[in-house]
Write a protein that holds these residues in place. Structure first.
Motif, PDB file in Angstrom:
ATOM      1  N   VAL A  47      55.539  34.439   3.502  1.00  0.00           N
ATOM      2  CA  VAL A  47      55.859  33.214   2.769  1.00  0.00           C
ATOM      3  C   VAL A  47      54.851  32.137   3.166  1.00  0.00           C
ATOM      4  CG1 VAL A  47      57.597  31.460   2.261  1.00  0.00           C
ATOM      5  CG2 VAL A  47      58.309  33.819   2.684  1.00  0.00           C
ATOM      6  N   GLY A  48      53.793  32.038   2.385  1.00  0.00           N
ATOM      7  CA  GLY A  48      52.794  31.011   2.605  1.00  0.00           C
ATOM      8  C   GLY A  48      53.060  29.794   1.732  1.00  0.00           C
ATOM      9  N   PRO A  49      52.143  28.836   1.710  1.00  0.00           N
ATOM     10  CA  PRO A  49      52.359  27.616   0.915  1.00  0.00           C
ATOM     11  C   PRO A  49      52.621  27.898  -0.561  1.00  0.00           C
ATOM     12  CG  PRO A  49      50.520  27.329   2.429  1.00  0.00           C
ATOM     13  CD  PRO A  49      50.912  28.756   2.512  1.00  0.00           C
ATOM     14  N   SER A  50      51.879  28.837  -1.149  1.00  0.00           N
ATOM     15  CA  SER A  50      52.055  29.131  -2.568  1.00  0.00           C
ATOM     16  C   SER A  50      53.425  29.766  -2.831  1.00  0.00           C
ATOM     17  CB  SER A  50      50.943  30.064  -3.049  1.00  0.00           C
ATOM     18  OG  SER A  50      51.135  30.423  -4.395  1.00  0.00           O
ATOM     19  N   MET A  51      53.784  30.754  -2.023  1.00  0.00           N
ATOM     20  CA  MET A  51      55.080  31.410  -2.216  1.00  0.00           C
ATOM     21  C   MET A  51      56.223  30.449  -1.909  1.00  0.00           C
ATOM     22  SD  MET A  51      56.813  33.866  -3.220  1.00  0.00           S
ATOM     23  CE  MET A  51      55.434  34.962  -3.571  1.00  0.00           C
ATOM     24  N   LEU A  52      56.034  29.576  -0.926  1.00  0.00           N
ATOM     25  CA  LEU A  52      57.058  28.589  -0.611  1.00  0.00           C
ATOM     26  C   LEU A  52      57.355  27.720  -1.829  1.00  0.00           C
ATOM     27  CD1 LEU A  52      58.893  27.088   1.416  1.00  0.00           C
ATOM     28  CD2 LEU A  52      56.902  25.670   2.006  1.00  0.00           C
ATOM     29  N   GLN A  53      56.311  27.279  -2.525  1.00  0.00           N
ATOM     30  CA  GLN A  53      56.508  26.443  -3.702  1.00  0.00           C
ATOM     31  C   GLN A  53      57.211  27.225  -4.802  1.00  0.00           C
ATOM     32  OE1 GLN A  53      55.828  23.085  -3.841  1.00  0.00           O
ATOM     33  NE2 GLN A  53      57.085  23.319  -5.688  1.00  0.00           N
ATOM     34  N   ARG A  54      56.883  28.493  -4.951  1.00  0.00           N
ATOM     35  CA  ARG A  54      57.540  29.309  -5.965  1.00  0.00           C
ATOM     36  C   ARG A  54      59.031  29.490  -5.656  1.00  0.00           C
ATOM     37  NH1 ARG A  54      53.431  34.316  -6.643  1.00  0.00           N
ATOM     38  NH2 ARG A  54      55.050  35.088  -8.068  1.00  0.00           N
ATOM     39  N   LEU A  55      59.361  29.644  -4.375  1.00  0.00           N
ATOM     40  CA  LEU A  55      60.766  29.765  -3.984  1.00  0.00           C
ATOM     41  C   LEU A  55      61.515  28.468  -4.263  1.00  0.00           C
ATOM     42  CD1 LEU A  55      60.349  31.727  -0.630  1.00  0.00           C
ATOM     43  CD2 LEU A  55      61.473  32.575  -2.695  1.00  0.00           C
ATOM     44  N   ILE A  56      60.891  27.342  -3.918  1.00  0.00           N
ATOM     45  CA  ILE A  56      61.531  26.041  -4.155  1.00  0.00           C
ATOM     46  C   ILE A  56      61.743  25.814  -5.651  1.00  0.00           C
ATOM     47  CG2 ILE A  56      61.218  23.545  -3.953  1.00  0.00           C
ATOM     48  CD1 ILE A  56      59.788  24.048  -1.302  1.00  0.00           C
ATOM     49  N   ASP A  57      60.731  26.175  -6.441  1.00  0.00           N
ATOM     50  CA  ASP A  57      60.858  26.025  -7.888  1.00  0.00           C
ATOM     51  C   ASP A  57      61.995  26.887  -8.446  1.00  0.00           C
ATOM     52  OD1 ASP A  57      58.742  24.288  -7.816  1.00  0.00           O
ATOM     53  OD2 ASP A  57      57.245  25.775  -8.454  1.00  0.00           O
ATOM     54  N   ALA A  58      62.281  27.997  -7.744  1.00  0.00           N
ATOM     55  CA  ALA A  58      63.352  28.889  -8.189  1.00  0.00           C
ATOM     56  C   ALA A  58      64.707  28.494  -7.606  1.00  0.00           C
ATOM     57  CB  ALA A  58      63.023  30.324  -7.797  1.00  0.00           C
ATOM     58  N   GLY A  59      64.762  27.356  -6.893  1.00  0.00           N
ATOM     59  CA  GLY A  59      66.021  26.873  -6.348  1.00  0.00           C
ATOM     60  C   GLY A  59      66.375  27.410  -4.983  1.00  0.00           C
TER      61      GLY A  59
END
Length: 500
Positions: free
Chosen positions: A189-201
């Motif tokens: 879980v890097g910066p890009s994946m972290l943002q994708r997780l946050i965007d998915a709630g």
């Protein structure tokens, strides 16, 4: 007996090796850099430096601001590889290693039979730590050990208690044992994946562990989401099969003494020669060449993409690259490219569009046959006597300055005897040129790019301070001074315009 993996992670490994070799550095903050330049980033930081906020990827000037007492040292990868083998031998005397080490500072060991019992697994972990002490490697070099149902959770457990820790996570402890961690504390879980997780709630590990498999597959965009879902539940997914090589290449941030047209060209030649050697080791030929050059104070880059018939011989590839960068070299000679104002910062070369050698037919042209024969001779000599015992003259400046060194990829520990650059040893008196410099594959380039981008963003977002009277400016380690930029400085961060 749900414990199947014991994971050993050596804490702040590169900085710990420096403290191991130099007693004066023990207990002091230490930052390790690839080159001794204020514009580079730390590729490792000691435990003491991390307490001040210095970590991997921190620019040197920021490290000096956060921790004025920090000692900056240059990386010595040959020494790190040497000690790596000693540490692996110590672990293997306690428990067999599962396959090859995952990296130079991470080792996974498979637990079998009675070793899976908690008390026995913990006893093995203590034996590893004691063996390091008995062989004089610890306490300067310490390790954190995680024990869990699979490799992913064992690595995660080793990060929970980072300094000389020992953490056990059993299947019954899941998922509660992970809830106190942050999303970025999980491997993958890097910066890009972290943002994708946050965007998915999903903003917490508790929400992540509760998410259904299909949801994670959608977030990851494929099977990797399902693998992550399984790993969180203690399942060891099948190992990935090695994919065919799509490209081979190298990049390098130029040392200050090589930030000239000639220095840039020499490093490019060495990078391409290394890439061509790797290409032949993979038994492939390339049908394309990509060249990228970045400049200090310039957003614009010099890029060239070439296409040609399948090639693997070094002389032909070097000739093609020389022709591609000739306009830039002419611009440096006639003044259209102001080299002193916009010196080259980094270079990258990639051989692309690869195909297996078996899919190609032999060349009928005498010149190509001559170049292929010359390449075979070079490979035979360098494989027997060491890399770059024979080399092309255009690479000499890069070898003299130890530029573009052989690197340590994430999942490969290099053999110094066959991969270290030995040609430079006959050119200079400095014995450090015999050593294998460390830069993790792609990681340092990404860190340098991030550091420069953040510096530009800070510069663009903050108002310029009012002129002040000259004052004493504290100097950092090695005499580096954190220079204040003024409006008279040329080539400031974020400036744009024509390259020529």
């Amino acid at each position: 007996m749900t414990l199947r993996c014991l994971f050993v992670d050596f804490n702040s490994y590169f900085a710990s090796v420096e403290q191991f070799d130099h007693e004066a550095l023990r207990g002091r903050p230490v930052g390790v850099v690839p080159v001794m330049a204020a514009t580079t980033c730390c590729i490792a930081a000691s435990r003491e430096a991390k307490l001040h906020g210095v970590k991997t990827g921190t620019p040197v000037h920021e490290a000096l601001e956060r921790c004025p007492d920090i000692t900056i040292v240059q990386a010595r990868p040959a020494r790190y590889v040497e000690l790596h083998h000693q540490l692996i031998a110590a672990i293997q005397d306690c428990i067999p290693i599962d396959g090859k080490p995952l990296s130079i500072d991470e080792v996974a060991c498979r637990l079998i039979g009675r070793e899976r019992q908690r008390d026995n697994a913990v006893a093995i972990a203590h034996k590893i730590k004691q063996t390091l002490i008995d062989r004089g490697l610890s306490p300067a070099i310490r390790c954190s050990i995680g024990i869990a149902p699979n490799t992913f959770l064992a690595k995660t457990a080793s990060d929970i208690e980072k300094v000389d820790g020992l953490t056990v996570v059993e299947l019954a402890d899941l998922p509660t044992a992970l809830h106190g961690m942050g999303l970025q504390d999980l491997c993958g879980v890097g910066p890009s994946m972290l943002q994708r997780l946050i965007d998915a709630g999903i903003e917490t590990v508790e929400q992540l562990t509760a998410a259904p498999r299909e949801h994670l597959r959608a977030i990851w965009g494929g099977i990797e989401g399902e693998r992550f879902w399984a790993q969180l539940r203690g399942i060891e997914p099948p190992s990935r099969q090695r994919k065919a090589v799509a490209s081979v290449g190298h990049s390098h941030v130029l040392d200050p003494q090589l930030r000239s047209a000639a220095g840039m060209r020499s490093v490019l030649f060495k990078l391409l020669a290394k890439a061509a050697m790797r290409l032949r080791m993979e038994q492939c030929k390339a049908r394309g060449l990509s060249i990228h050059i970045r400049f200090v104070g310039k957003e614009q880059r010099f890029s060239r993409d070439l296409s040609f018939a399948p090639l693997d011989d070094t002389p032909t590839l070097l000739q093609l690259m020389a022709e591609a960068i000739e306009p830039l070299m002419r611009a440096a000679g006639n003044g259209r490219w102001k080299v002193k104002r916009y010196p080259p910062l980094s270079v990258a070369v990639s051989l692309i569009d690869l195909q297996p050698c078996a899919a190609d037919t032999a060349s009928l042209f005498p010149e190509r046959q001559r170049n292929q024969a010359l390449t075979r001779v070079l490979d035979q000599v360098n494989q027997r006597y060491g890399n770059n015992r024979l080399y092309f003259g255009a690479m000499q400046d890069a070898l003299v300055h130890g530029a573009a060194p052989m690197r340590i990829p994430f999942q490969h520990i290099p053999d110094e005897a066959s991969e270290a650059d030995l040609g430079a040893a006959t050119l200079v008196a400095d014995p450090s040129m015999d050593e294998l410099w460390l830069q993790r594959e792609r990681q340092f380039k990404a860190m340098a790019e991030t550091a420069h981008r953040q510096a530009r963003e800070r510069s663009a977002g903050s108002p310029k301070p009012a002129p002040a009277a000259p004052a004493h400016q504290p100097s950092g380690v090695g005499g580096w001074v954190r220079k204040r930029r003024t409006s008279d400085d040329e080539g400031g961060v974020g400036t744009t315009g024509s390259l020529f």
